[in-house]
Design an enzyme around this catalytic site. Structure first.
Site, PDB file in Angstrom:
ATOM      1  N   CYS A   1     -32.234 -42.178   8.551  1.00  0.00           N
ATOM      2  CA  CYS A   1     -32.001 -40.883   9.197  1.00  0.00           C
ATOM      3  C   CYS A   1     -31.129 -41.026  10.454  1.00  0.00           C
ATOM      4  O   CYS A   1     -29.969 -41.385  10.351  1.00  0.00           O
ATOM      5  CB  CYS A   1     -33.313 -40.165   9.475  1.00  0.00           C
ATOM      6  SG  CYS A   1     -33.060 -38.379   9.707  1.00  0.00           S
TER       7      CYS A   1
ATOM      8  N   GLU B   1     -39.594 -42.498   3.321  1.00  0.00           N
ATOM      9  CA  GLU B   1     -40.844 -43.147   3.734  1.00  0.00           C
ATOM     10  C   GLU B   1     -41.924 -42.154   4.157  1.00  0.00           C
ATOM     11  O   GLU B   1     -43.093 -42.536   4.317  1.00  0.00           O
ATOM     12  CB  GLU B   1     -40.570 -44.118   4.888  1.00  0.00           C
ATOM     13  CG  GLU B   1     -40.475 -43.514   6.275  1.00  0.00           C
ATOM     14  CD  GLU B   1     -39.151 -42.818   6.586  1.00  0.00           C
ATOM     15  OE1 GLU B   1     -38.968 -42.398   7.740  1.00  0.00           O
ATOM     16  OE2 GLU B   1     -38.303 -42.685   5.669  1.00  0.00           O
TER      17      GLU B   1
ATOM     18  N   HIS C   1     -35.625 -39.141   4.639  1.00  0.00           N
ATOM     19  CA  HIS C   1     -36.840 -39.868   5.032  1.00  0.00           C
ATOM     20  C   HIS C   1     -37.708 -40.163   3.806  1.00  0.00           C
ATOM     21  O   HIS C   1     -38.801 -39.602   3.661  1.00  0.00           O
ATOM     22  CB  HIS C   1     -37.652 -39.043   6.031  1.00  0.00           C
ATOM     23  CG  HIS C   1     -37.174 -39.139   7.440  1.00  0.00           C
ATOM     24  ND1 HIS C   1     -37.339 -40.271   8.215  1.00  0.00           N
ATOM     25  CD2 HIS C   1     -36.528 -38.233   8.217  1.00  0.00           C
ATOM     26  CE1 HIS C   1     -36.831 -40.054   9.422  1.00  0.00           C
ATOM     27  NE2 HIS C   1     -36.329 -38.836   9.453  1.00  0.00           N
TER      28      HIS C   1
END
Length: 306
Positions: free
Chosen positions: A142, A237, A235
């Site tokens: 990001c 994750e 993102h």
């Protein structure tokens, strides 16, 4: 993947309860293999949450991983207990003479500032310069991806009219690419940002290729052709509730933000968000570790160079 972390780290208990294989130092020493050395420069404000998310994704293939957590010296986190930082984190100065198979540079909520105005920018540029000769493959996430593209290639970021927030469908540009191997034709990834990089700027750099993008969210995965530098604009994750927590935080600050798209059931913010990206995220992180790191990093870690 058996991931080697201290038993006192909060992630050890969290991941163990999820039946993810974690091990302490004494157990790791009984395995006669060289673990992959992965450093995480954690720039996220809620560092423990970010640790849990990233370590979860580094734990899904049958290789041993040794993780080192890094914090900035030029800026001290205000949202993580100092005792946690002192116990589990190190500074760049303490590891700059080491080599690492992989480095993850996280995002940070500073994207609306000019890069040079960020307190730790000089320290971050020193780390990114060091990574070119001391790390085999660096993954930027990001804002970390925007910072990496700016530092390495002078690619600018541009402010969006409105924050992109939600879970968006993506496609793969090359079905034979290693980083996107195994992904469905359409897969989902969260995005949460106020700025973007432009496709035409990336296409000017012959060393870079765009591996995945989205009609709504734009570019997702950019990588150098040798896979030494990887950039995730979203993102993958994130946990189920991360976008919800960010949305509530922004509302409390009085920011004019929309409800995250394609996330809440019927856009009801009291509903349990749909977790539609877990499988694709596991594949993406697994591909980075396997193809970009494990398959190509030197057996003798000291042979890593530019």
């Amino acid at each position: 993947m058996p991931i080697k972390i201290p038993t006192e780290l909060p992630a050890f208990k969290v991941l163990s309860n999820e039946n993810i294989f974690v091990m302490n130092d004494s157990r790791a020493k009984t395995q006669d293999i060289r673990p992959l050395k992965i450093a995480i420069l954690n720039l996220m404000p809620k560092k423990i949450l970010a640790e849990n998310q990233l370590l979860r994704h580094l734990s899904n293939t049958p290789l041993q991983v040794e993780v080192k957590l890094i914090q900035t010296k030029s800026y001290v986190s205000q949202n993580t207990p100092i005792e946690h930082l002192e116990k589990f984190y190190t500074y760049f100065d303490d590891i700059k003479d080491e080599k690492f198979d992989g480095l993850i540079i996280t995002g940070a909520p500073v994207e609306q500032m000019a890069f040079e105005d960020i307190t730790y920018w000089n320290e971050l540029t020193e780390i990114m310069k060091w990574s070119k000769s001391n790390v085999f493959s660096t993954l930027h996430i990001c804002w970390g991806a925007q910072a990496g593209l700016y530092y390495h290639y002078d690619i600018q970021k541009y402010k969006l009219e409105k924050k992109i927030s939600g879970v968006f469908s993506h496609w793969v540009n090359d079905e034979n690419a290693d980083l996107t191997r195994g992904l469905d034709d359409i897969f989902y990834v969260p995005h949460s940002r106020h700025t973007e990089v432009k496709k035409e700027d990336i296409n000017k750099i012959s060393e870079l290729e765009i591996l995945s993008e989205s009609k709504e969210a734009g570019i997702f995965i950019v990588a150098t052709k040798d896979r030494r530098k990887i950039f995730f604009m979203g993102h993958p994750e994130y946990d189920r509730n991360t976008l919800k927590e960010e949305y509530m935080r922004d509302r409390e600050k009085g920011d004019n933000v929309d409800i995250p798209q394609n996330y809440f059931v019927d856009n009801d913010i009291n509903s349990t968000p749909k977790f539609t990206w877990r499988g694709s995220s596991n594949i993406i992180f697994g591909n980075w570790l396997n193809y970009c790191v494990y398959q190509n990093t030197p057996y003798d870690i000291n042979d890593i160079s530019k």
